[in-house]
Design a protein around this motif. Structure first.
Motif, PDB file in Angstrom:
ATOM      1  N   ALA A  15       0.817  -1.215   0.000  1.00 36.79           N
ATOM      2  CA  ALA A  15       0.000   0.000   0.000  1.00 36.79           C
ATOM      3  C   ALA A  15       0.851   1.265   0.000  1.00 36.79           C
ATOM      4  O   ALA A  15       0.317   2.361  -0.191  1.00 36.79           O
ATOM      5  N   GLY A  16       2.182   1.128   0.244  1.00 34.04           N
ATOM      6  CA  GLY A  16       3.074   2.280   0.212  1.00 34.04           C
ATOM      7  C   GLY A  16       3.663   2.666   1.543  1.00 34.04           C
ATOM      8  O   GLY A  16       4.462   3.599   1.611  1.00 34.04           O
ATOM      9  N   PHE A  17       3.306   1.961   2.622  1.00 34.14           N
ATOM     10  CA  PHE A  17       3.824   2.302   3.940  1.00 34.14           C
ATOM     11  C   PHE A  17       5.262   1.807   4.102  1.00 34.14           C
ATOM     12  O   PHE A  17       5.668   0.808   3.512  1.00 34.14           O
ATOM     13  N   ASN A  18       6.030   2.525   4.918  1.00 34.47           N
ATOM     14  CA  ASN A  18       7.372   2.077   5.263  1.00 34.47           C
ATOM     15  C   ASN A  18       7.572   2.174   6.770  1.00 34.47           C
ATOM     16  O   ASN A  18       6.686   2.590   7.497  1.00 34.47           O
ATOM     17  N   THR A  19       8.760   1.776   7.239  1.00 30.66           N
ATOM     18  CA  THR A  19       9.079   1.740   8.668  1.00 30.66           C
ATOM     19  C   THR A  19       7.945   1.048   9.428  1.00 30.66           C
ATOM     20  O   THR A  19       7.321   1.597  10.337  1.00 30.66           O
ATOM     21  N   LEU A  20       7.674  -0.179   9.045  1.00 27.83           N
ATOM     22  CA  LEU A  20       6.513  -0.912   9.553  1.00 27.83           C
ATOM     23  C   LEU A  20       6.789  -1.587  10.894  1.00 27.83           C
ATOM     24  O   LEU A  20       7.896  -2.039  11.154  1.00 27.83           O
TER      25      LEU A  20
END
Length: 353
Positions: free
Chosen positions: A242-247
């Motif tokens: 979906a485009g999220f980072n630093t999960l």
């Protein structure tokens, strides 16, 4: 319905003790409740054409269930679990050392996260839910809030609008979870953060097993009580796509003690968590229910006569990319090798001598 505390603190207002630990598997649809909200709503005409792997839930029925729960004489009686998880999400918001000018609560219900937030952390909050009655009966909060009736599957906001998006125990009823994550990512501003919680696959495993065994014994087979939702191991992948980072993805368990099976199902209905799957079984026979209650107590009952119900929670945190965010170092840019670390350990040992 109060149970005796077993060395743990109770949920506010519930009188029911909590135990929690860890574990993770997949999400599943909660079993149907006993009274009108679950039993009265049969699939509308044309439901079969819309049902299936891509659309397992009847969203219109879920709206009816949540609206019914919000209109009860004491709507807060069954909110103990939502308030607890809402507080834990608020704690994760407090861990971020910044103030969020504008935040969004997806599937807010009666405002279970908002009541734990402060003006120093969130200056303004937009609450979105499909159930208008839940929004009308929202609990008090010290931060300014605006209520919007909308489906979590289609957020009516422009791109790059919110500094923070939160969601508590709502997304497990969404038909298209990847799309929901993409929309949340889209409405976030760059360097914005999403903090959410969903029910996990081990939720109410005691109730699920008891009902299945009772149906096998009394009816010669059992109806599906498990919905094909994501595993915790897939959440990171879905958020990344979906485009999220630093999960960050982690799991938790909350265990609540009840007098019996019927009280478990009564409270599920009061939470608005009755089953809304298209392939749900509208009614359970009385003999099957009595057998399930006996099996529940025999297999899982506590020494004090109560029975436990386990709720597994998946928590997730993801950030929208911004140039100011820390970036991983380039491959091969390290100045110290792992071999040097072993030498450093020997040097420390000599110093101690």
């Amino acid at each position: 319905m109060a149970a005796v505390a077993v060395g743990t603190r109770a949920l506010a207002g519930s009188g029911r003790p909590l135990l929690w630990g860890g574990g993770c598997r997949r999400l599943w649809a909660l079993p149907a409740g006993l009274a009108a909200a679950a039993a009265a709503a049969s699939p509308p005409a044309g439901a079969s054409s819309r049902s299936g792997a891509l659309s397992p839930f009847d969203r219109r029925l879920k709206r009816k269930q949540k609206n019914w729960a919000a209109l009860q004489a004491e709507p807060g009686k069954c909110d103990y679990l939502r308030e607890e998880v809402g507080g834990r999400i608020a704690d994760r918001v407090f861990d971020i050392p910044r103030t969020f000018p504008l935040a969004l609560d997806v599937g807010s219900g009666r405002g279970y996260i908002a009541q734990h937030l402060t003006k120093d952390t969130v200056e303004k909050l937009i609450q979105v839910d499909i159930a208008e009655n839940a929004l009308k009966n929202a609990v008090e909060s010290e931060i300014p809030t605006v209520s919007v009736v909308a489906d979590e599957e289609s957020l009516p906001f422009k791109e790059d609008t919110f500094d923070l998006v939160v969601s508590s125990l709502s997304l497990h009823w969404v038909n298209d979870l990847p799309r929901a994550f993409r929309e949340i990512h889209q409405v976030l501003k760059p360097d914005g953060v999403f903090i959410g919680a969903m029910f996990g696959g081990d939720t109410l495993y005691e109730l699920r097993c008891s009902l299945q065994l009772a149906e096998l014994e009394r009816e010669g087979g059992f109806s599906p009580h498990v919905s094909p939702f994501t595993a915790v191991s897939d959440l990171g992948h879905l958020l990344s796509r979906a485009g999220f980072n630093t999960l960050t993805v982690d799991t938790d368990e909350i265990q609540v003690n009840y007098p019996g099976l019927f009280e478990v199902m009564e409270d599920l209905q009061g939470m608005g968590e009755s089953n809304c799957s298209w392939n749900r079984k509208p009614l359970l026979h009385r003999e099957t229910m009595l057998a399930a209650a006996a099996i529940y107590r025999e297999m899982y009952g506590n020494s004090d006569g109560s029975v436990p119900a386990t709720f597994q929670i998946f928590y997730m945190i993801g950030w929208k990319f911004h140039e100011s965010q820390a970036k991983p170092a380039q491959r091969g840019s390290a100045t110290v090798s792992f071999g040097d670390l072993s030498k450093l350990g020997g040097f420390v040992s000599k110093e101690k001598k």
